[in-house]
Write a protein that holds these residues in place. Structure first.
Motif, PDB file in Angstrom:
ATOM      1  N   ALA A 124     100.038 -60.403 -97.391  1.00 13.68           N
ATOM      2  CA  ALA A 124     100.502 -59.070 -97.008  1.00 13.68           C
ATOM      3  C   ALA A 124      99.368 -58.282 -96.353  1.00 13.68           C
ATOM      4  N   PHE A 125      99.501 -58.036 -95.065  1.00 16.51           N
ATOM      5  CA  PHE A 125      98.483 -57.276 -94.345  1.00 16.51           C
ATOM      6  C   PHE A 125      98.501 -55.799 -94.717  1.00 16.51           C
ATOM      7  N   LEU A 126      99.667 -55.283 -95.097  1.00 15.04           N
ATOM      8  CA  LEU A 126      99.785 -53.847 -95.337  1.00 15.04           C
ATOM      9  C   LEU A 126      99.690 -53.472 -96.812  1.00 15.04           C
ATOM     10  N   GLU A 139      88.393 -57.661 -93.521  1.00 17.34           N
ATOM     11  CA  GLU A 139      88.463 -58.679 -94.565  1.00 17.34           C
ATOM     12  C   GLU A 139      89.439 -59.774 -94.166  1.00 17.34           C
ATOM     13  N   LYS A 140      89.078 -61.009 -94.517  1.00 14.40           N
ATOM     14  CA  LYS A 140      89.932 -62.153 -94.212  1.00 14.40           C
ATOM     15  C   LYS A 140      91.141 -62.129 -95.133  1.00 14.40           C
ATOM     16  N   ILE A 141      92.330 -62.211 -94.534  1.00 18.70           N
ATOM     17  CA  ILE A 141      93.564 -62.263 -95.301  1.00 18.70           C
ATOM     18  C   ILE A 141      93.968 -63.716 -95.527  1.00 18.70           C
ATOM     19  N   LEU A 142      93.805 -64.546 -94.500  1.00 21.69           N
ATOM     20  CA  LEU A 142      94.103 -65.967 -94.666  1.00 21.69           C
ATOM     21  C   LEU A 142      93.377 -66.784 -93.621  1.00 21.69           C
ATOM     22  N   GLU A 143      93.219 -68.050 -93.939  1.00 22.84           N
ATOM     23  CA  GLU A 143      92.614 -69.003 -93.011  1.00 22.84           C
ATOM     24  C   GLU A 143      93.525 -70.214 -92.936  1.00 22.84           C
ATOM     25  N   SER A 144      93.920 -70.547 -91.725  1.00 20.86           N
ATOM     26  CA  SER A 144      94.784 -71.710 -91.510  1.00 20.86           C
ATOM     27  C   SER A 144      93.933 -72.833 -90.912  1.00 20.86           C
ATOM     28  N   PRO A 145      94.505 -73.975 -90.666  1.00 15.55           N
ATOM     29  CA  PRO A 145      93.726 -75.058 -90.054  1.00 15.55           C
ATOM     30  C   PRO A 145      93.221 -74.742 -88.646  1.00 15.55           C
ATOM     31  N   GLU A 186      92.876 -65.038 -89.967  1.00 11.82           N
ATOM     32  CA  GLU A 186      93.611 -63.788 -89.808  1.00 11.82           C
ATOM     33  C   GLU A 186      92.857 -62.705 -90.577  1.00 11.82           C
ATOM     34  N   ILE A 187      92.413 -61.699 -89.852  1.00 17.29           N
ATOM     35  CA  ILE A 187      91.551 -60.661 -90.396  1.00 17.29           C
ATOM     36  C   ILE A 187      92.308 -59.333 -90.396  1.00 17.29           C
ATOM     37  N   VAL A 211      94.785 -53.027 -88.387  1.00 16.16           N
ATOM     38  CA  VAL A 211      94.795 -53.934 -87.241  1.00 16.16           C
ATOM     39  C   VAL A 211      94.739 -55.369 -87.747  1.00 16.16           C
ATOM     40  N   ARG A 212      95.524 -56.223 -87.126  1.00 11.14           N
ATOM     41  CA  ARG A 212      95.470 -57.662 -87.400  1.00 11.14           C
ATOM     42  C   ARG A 212      94.673 -58.311 -86.277  1.00 11.14           C
ATOM     43  N   LEU A 213      93.616 -59.004 -86.644  1.00 13.87           N
ATOM     44  CA  LEU A 213      92.772 -59.716 -85.692  1.00 13.87           C
ATOM     45  C   LEU A 213      92.913 -61.205 -85.953  1.00 13.87           C
ATOM     46  N   THR A 214      93.268 -61.957 -84.922  1.00 20.06           N
ATOM     47  CA  THR A 214      93.351 -63.405 -85.040  1.00 20.06           C
ATOM     48  C   THR A 214      92.164 -64.016 -84.315  1.00 20.06           C
TER      49      THR A 214
END
Length: 112
Positions: A5-7, A19-25, A29-30, A93-96
């Motif tokens: 959940a980004f929000l 902050e990193k929310i998730l890391e995929s292969p 996603e920051i 903001v979502r940063l990929t």
């Protein structure tokens, strides 16, 4: 399956928080929380990125181009393209990033 959940529990009142929310292969996603008026100075990423405003309004500048991104709007940059961000309101903001890019590089940009 895991959900993210980004929000959920954004961190305002601390300036710019990345902050990193998730890391995929293939990507990281920051979440970037920016208090109104905060700036991420001009910088360039080593790989392509996307920037999406989830809440608020952020002015994105690259060279002589400027755009106010509102909720749901997205912009992408190729590698090594200089750009900056300024929060017009408290914003999330979502940063990929590319998997090979470092969160530490982004966090360094949040320091005044």
């Amino acid at each position: 399956m895991r959900t993210f959940a980004f929000l959920e529990a954004p961190r305002f009142g601390e300036g710019v928080v990345a902050e990193k929310i998730l890391e995929s292969p293939f990507s990281k996603e920051i979440r970037i929380c920016m208090d109104k008026g905060n700036i991420m100075r001009e910088h360039a990423a080593p790989g392509p990125i996307t920037v999406m405003v989830l809440e608020g309004c952020v002015t994105v500048t690259s060279g002589s181009d400027t755009a106010d991104l509102l909720r749901g709007q997205i912009v992408c940059f190729d590698a090594h393209v200089p750009h900056s961000l300024e929060a017009r309101t408290d914003s999330v903001v979502r940063l990929t990033l590319s998997k090979n890019d470092a969160l530490a590089r982004v966090i360094d940009l949040t320091k005044a």
